[in-house]
Design a protein around this motif. Structure first.
Motif, PDB file in Angstrom:
ATOM      1  N   ALA A 102      67.541   1.692  45.657  1.00 50.07           N
ATOM      2  CA  ALA A 102      66.363   1.673  46.531  1.00 50.07           C
ATOM      3  C   ALA A 102      65.098   1.980  45.737  1.00 50.07           C
ATOM      4  CB  ALA A 102      66.532   2.689  47.661  1.00 50.07           C
ATOM      5  N   LEU A 103      65.211   2.914  44.799  1.00 49.65           N
ATOM      6  CA  LEU A 103      64.057   3.280  43.979  1.00 49.65           C
ATOM      7  C   LEU A 103      63.661   2.149  43.040  1.00 49.65           C
ATOM      8  CD1 LEU A 103      62.071   5.519  42.962  1.00 49.65           C
ATOM      9  CD2 LEU A 103      63.814   6.076  41.251  1.00 49.65           C
ATOM     10  N   LEU A 104      64.660   1.496  42.443  1.00 47.73           N
ATOM     11  CA  LEU A 104      64.401   0.497  41.410  1.00 47.73           C
ATOM     12  C   LEU A 104      64.318  -0.923  41.951  1.00 47.73           C
ATOM     13  CD1 LEU A 104      66.908   1.867  38.739  1.00 47.73           C
ATOM     14  CD2 LEU A 104      64.507   2.463  39.050  1.00 47.73           C
ATOM     15  N   SER A 105      64.296  -1.070  43.270  1.00 48.97           N
ATOM     16  CA  SER A 105      64.365  -2.400  43.876  1.00 48.97           C
ATOM     17  C   SER A 105      63.205  -3.303  43.481  1.00 48.97           C
ATOM     18  CB  SER A 105      64.418  -2.282  45.404  1.00 48.97           C
ATOM     19  OG  SER A 105      63.249  -1.652  45.896  1.00 48.97           O
ATOM     20  N   GLU A 106      62.091  -2.718  43.061  1.00 50.11           N
ATOM     21  CA  GLU A 106      60.942  -3.530  42.668  1.00 50.11           C
ATOM     22  C   GLU A 106      60.714  -3.497  41.165  1.00 50.11           C
ATOM     23  OE1 GLU A 106      57.733  -2.055  44.992  1.00 50.11           O
ATOM     24  OE2 GLU A 106      58.668  -2.589  46.898  1.00 50.11           O
ATOM     25  N   GLY A 107      61.728  -3.066  40.417  1.00 48.55           N
ATOM     26  CA  GLY A 107      61.605  -2.998  38.967  1.00 48.55           C
ATOM     27  C   GLY A 107      61.798  -1.584  38.462  1.00 48.55           C
ATOM     28  N   ALA A 108      62.303  -1.455  37.237  1.00 41.04           N
ATOM     29  CA  ALA A 108      62.618  -0.135  36.696  1.00 41.04           C
ATOM     30  C   ALA A 108      61.497   0.459  35.854  1.00 41.04           C
ATOM     31  CB  ALA A 108      63.895  -0.226  35.849  1.00 41.04           C
ATOM     32  N   ALA A 109      60.541  -0.352  35.424  1.00 42.32           N
ATOM     33  CA  ALA A 109      59.494   0.129  34.528  1.00 42.32           C
ATOM     34  C   ALA A 109      58.692   1.258  35.172  1.00 42.32           C
ATOM     35  CB  ALA A 109      58.566  -1.017  34.146  1.00 42.32           C
ATOM     36  N   GLY A 110      58.607   2.393  34.475  1.00 43.00           N
ATOM     37  CA  GLY A 110      57.832   3.518  34.970  1.00 43.00           C
ATOM     38  C   GLY A 110      58.558   4.387  35.971  1.00 43.00           C
ATOM     39  N   TYR A 111      59.878   4.184  36.127  1.00 44.24           N
ATOM     40  CA  TYR A 111      60.668   4.974  37.071  1.00 44.24           C
ATOM     41  C   TYR A 111      61.777   5.736  36.343  1.00 44.24           C
ATOM     42  CZ  TYR A 111      58.742   2.630  41.227  1.00 44.24           C
ATOM     43  OH  TYR A 111      57.917   2.158  42.212  1.00 44.24           O
ATOM     44  N   ALA A 112      62.083   6.935  36.847  1.00 47.17           N
ATOM     45  CA  ALA A 112      63.217   7.710  36.344  1.00 47.17           C
ATOM     46  C   ALA A 112      63.944   8.319  37.534  1.00 47.17           C
ATOM     47  CB  ALA A 112      62.749   8.812  35.395  1.00 47.17           C
ATOM     48  N   TYR A 113      65.269   8.427  37.419  1.00 44.86           N
ATOM     49  CA  TYR A 113      66.087   9.011  38.485  1.00 44.86           C
ATOM     50  C   TYR A 113      67.001  10.036  37.830  1.00 44.86           C
ATOM     51  CZ  TYR A 113      68.975   9.166  42.746  1.00 44.86           C
ATOM     52  OH  TYR A 113      69.641   9.565  43.883  1.00 44.86           O
ATOM     53  N   LEU A 114      66.779  11.315  38.149  1.00 43.57           N
ATOM     54  CA  LEU A 114      67.549  12.404  37.555  1.00 43.57           C
ATOM     55  C   LEU A 114      68.240  13.218  38.640  1.00 43.57           C
ATOM     56  CD1 LEU A 114      64.903  13.763  34.999  1.00 43.57           C
ATOM     57  CD2 LEU A 114      66.577  11.933  34.655  1.00 43.57           C
ATOM     58  N   LEU A 115      69.301  13.908  38.252  1.00 47.58           N
ATOM     59  CA  LEU A 115      70.021  14.775  39.177  1.00 47.58           C
ATOM     60  C   LEU A 115      69.547  16.215  39.014  1.00 47.58           C
ATOM     61  CD1 LEU A 115      73.620  13.303  38.836  1.00 47.58           C
ATOM     62  CD2 LEU A 115      71.896  12.820  40.584  1.00 47.58           C
ATOM     63  N   LYS A 116      69.289  16.867  40.147  1.00 46.41           N
ATOM     64  CA  LYS A 116      68.732  18.221  40.121  1.00 46.41           C
ATOM     65  C   LYS A 116      69.615  19.210  39.370  1.00 46.41           C
ATOM     66  CE  LYS A 116      65.970  18.182  44.374  1.00 46.41           C
ATOM     67  NZ  LYS A 116      65.814  18.771  45.723  1.00 46.41           N
ATOM     68  N   ASP A 117      70.936  19.044  39.506  1.00 49.31           N
ATOM     69  CA  ASP A 117      71.819  20.037  38.897  1.00 49.31           C
ATOM     70  C   ASP A 117      71.897  19.911  37.382  1.00 49.31           C
ATOM     71  OD1 ASP A 117      73.279  17.721  38.686  1.00 49.31           O
ATOM     72  OD2 ASP A 117      75.069  18.469  39.705  1.00 49.31           O
ATOM     73  N   ARG A 118      71.137  18.943  36.822  1.00 52.30           N
ATOM     74  CA  ARG A 118      71.168  18.754  35.372  1.00 52.30           C
ATOM     75  C   ARG A 118      69.795  18.871  34.712  1.00 52.30           C
ATOM     76  NH1 ARG A 118      75.545  15.456  33.525  1.00 52.30           N
ATOM     77  NH2 ARG A 118      74.150  14.036  32.429  1.00 52.30           N
ATOM     78  N   VAL A 119      68.739  19.052  35.526  1.00 53.38           N
ATOM     79  CA  VAL A 119      67.399  19.046  34.938  1.00 53.38           C
ATOM     80  C   VAL A 119      67.139  20.257  34.053  1.00 53.38           C
ATOM     81  CG1 VAL A 119      66.375  17.652  36.755  1.00 53.38           C
ATOM     82  CG2 VAL A 119      66.366  20.137  36.969  1.00 53.38           C
ATOM     83  N   ALA A 120      67.885  21.328  34.275  1.00 51.12           N
ATOM     84  CA  ALA A 120      67.689  22.515  33.443  1.00 51.12           C
ATOM     85  C   ALA A 120      68.433  22.402  32.114  1.00 51.12           C
ATOM     86  CB  ALA A 120      68.149  23.768  34.187  1.00 51.12           C
ATOM     87  N   GLU A 121      69.228  21.331  31.961  1.00 48.92           N
ATOM     88  CA  GLU A 121      69.978  21.133  30.725  1.00 48.92           C
ATOM     89  C   GLU A 121      69.084  20.479  29.678  1.00 48.92           C
ATOM     90  OE1 GLU A 121      73.437  18.843  31.580  1.00 48.92           O
ATOM     91  OE2 GLU A 121      74.129  20.177  33.174  1.00 48.92           O
ATOM     92  N   GLY A 122      68.762  21.197  28.638  1.00 51.58           N
ATOM     93  CA  GLY A 122      67.944  20.627  27.574  1.00 51.58           C
ATOM     94  C   GLY A 122      66.559  20.249  28.068  1.00 51.58           C
TER      95      GLY A 122
END
Length: 240
Positions: A102-122
């Motif tokens: 749904a997020l990337l339906s209009e193209g992936a350029a300039g978009y990122a999709y991350l999981l909350k339980d991993r954002v504190a990793e590195g």
């Protein structure tokens, strides 16, 4: 090293959970080149706040008031429509591929999709913000896996074809794919065409997994076209 304020990446942060929002805000404060210039807790606050603050990057949750459905994604697209250069980073607790699609339906350029339980990793969140600022894209590895994971019905893809599909899903440029596979862009062109035809045949016979891959590959091809890679000849008529 201190980064001058006018060189920092301006970020607008949205999450309806105050604890999560302030936690992410505190995390971003540790990056010398990133500055949080505003926060929001709902769809309308996000759209209105981003309009006033004019951030370079929007970092947002998916579900928030008023209906707790896909307000974050919808608001991000609205902000992007008004200000096309805005980078979007979605932080989600859901690793369901439907949200990423749904997020990337209009193209992936300039978009990122991350999981909350991993954002504190590195430094994953920092890297994502820097990446989308320059028009790049970034997906959590678990999301990429979910997007390209073989469906139960299977599509009979070879390991090389699975790898190529994953590279496309990750948004890698054609030349980068060619270098990593020790071949030429022309050879990658041919490999993509064969893969696309194979997926199209499987999808027409009703294989759900192949259809998902077909849509994903189609979007990757559209992205390449926007980036100047001439692959439009691979797009069959009637695919939207």
């Amino acid at each position: 090293m201190r980064v001058p304020d006018n060189h920092k990446i301006r970020v607008f942060l949205a999450d309806d959970n105050l604890i999560v929002r302030e936690g992410v805000r505190a995390l971003l404060a540790t990056a010398p080149d990133i500055e949080v210039i505003g926060v929001a807790g709902s769809y309308q606050e996000l759209v209105d706040g981003a309009e006033k603050a004019a951030p370079q990057v929007l970092v947002t949750d998916i579900r928030m008031p008023p209906s707790f459905q896909r307000e974050g994604i919808e608001a991000a697209k609205e902000v992007r429509k008004r200000h096309p250069g805005t980078g979007i980073v979605v932080l989600s607790q859901y690793d369901e591929p439907d949200y990423a699609i749904a997020l990337l339906s209009e193209g992936a350029a300039g978009y990122a999709y991350l999981l909350k339980d991993r954002v504190a990793e590195g430094d994953q969140l920092f890297r994502a913000i820097r990446e989308v600022t320059t028009g790049g894209s970034m997906l959590d590895p678990r999301i990429v896996e979910a997007l390209v994971r073989p469906a139960s019905q299977g599509t009979d893809l070879s390991p090389d074809e699975e790898e190529l599909l994953q590279m496309l899903a990750e948004g890698r440029p054609m030349k980068a794919i060619a270098v990593s596979r020790h071949t030429t862009p022309a050879a990658i062109d041919d490999a993509i065409e064969k893969l696309f035809l194979k997926l199209a045949q499987a999808a027409s016979s009703g294989a759900a997994g192949a259809l998902r891959r077909l849509k994903l590959l189609h979007q990757a091809i559209v992205d390449r076209e926007e980036q100047g890679e001439s692959l439009s000849r691979l797009l069959p008529t009637g695919i939207a």
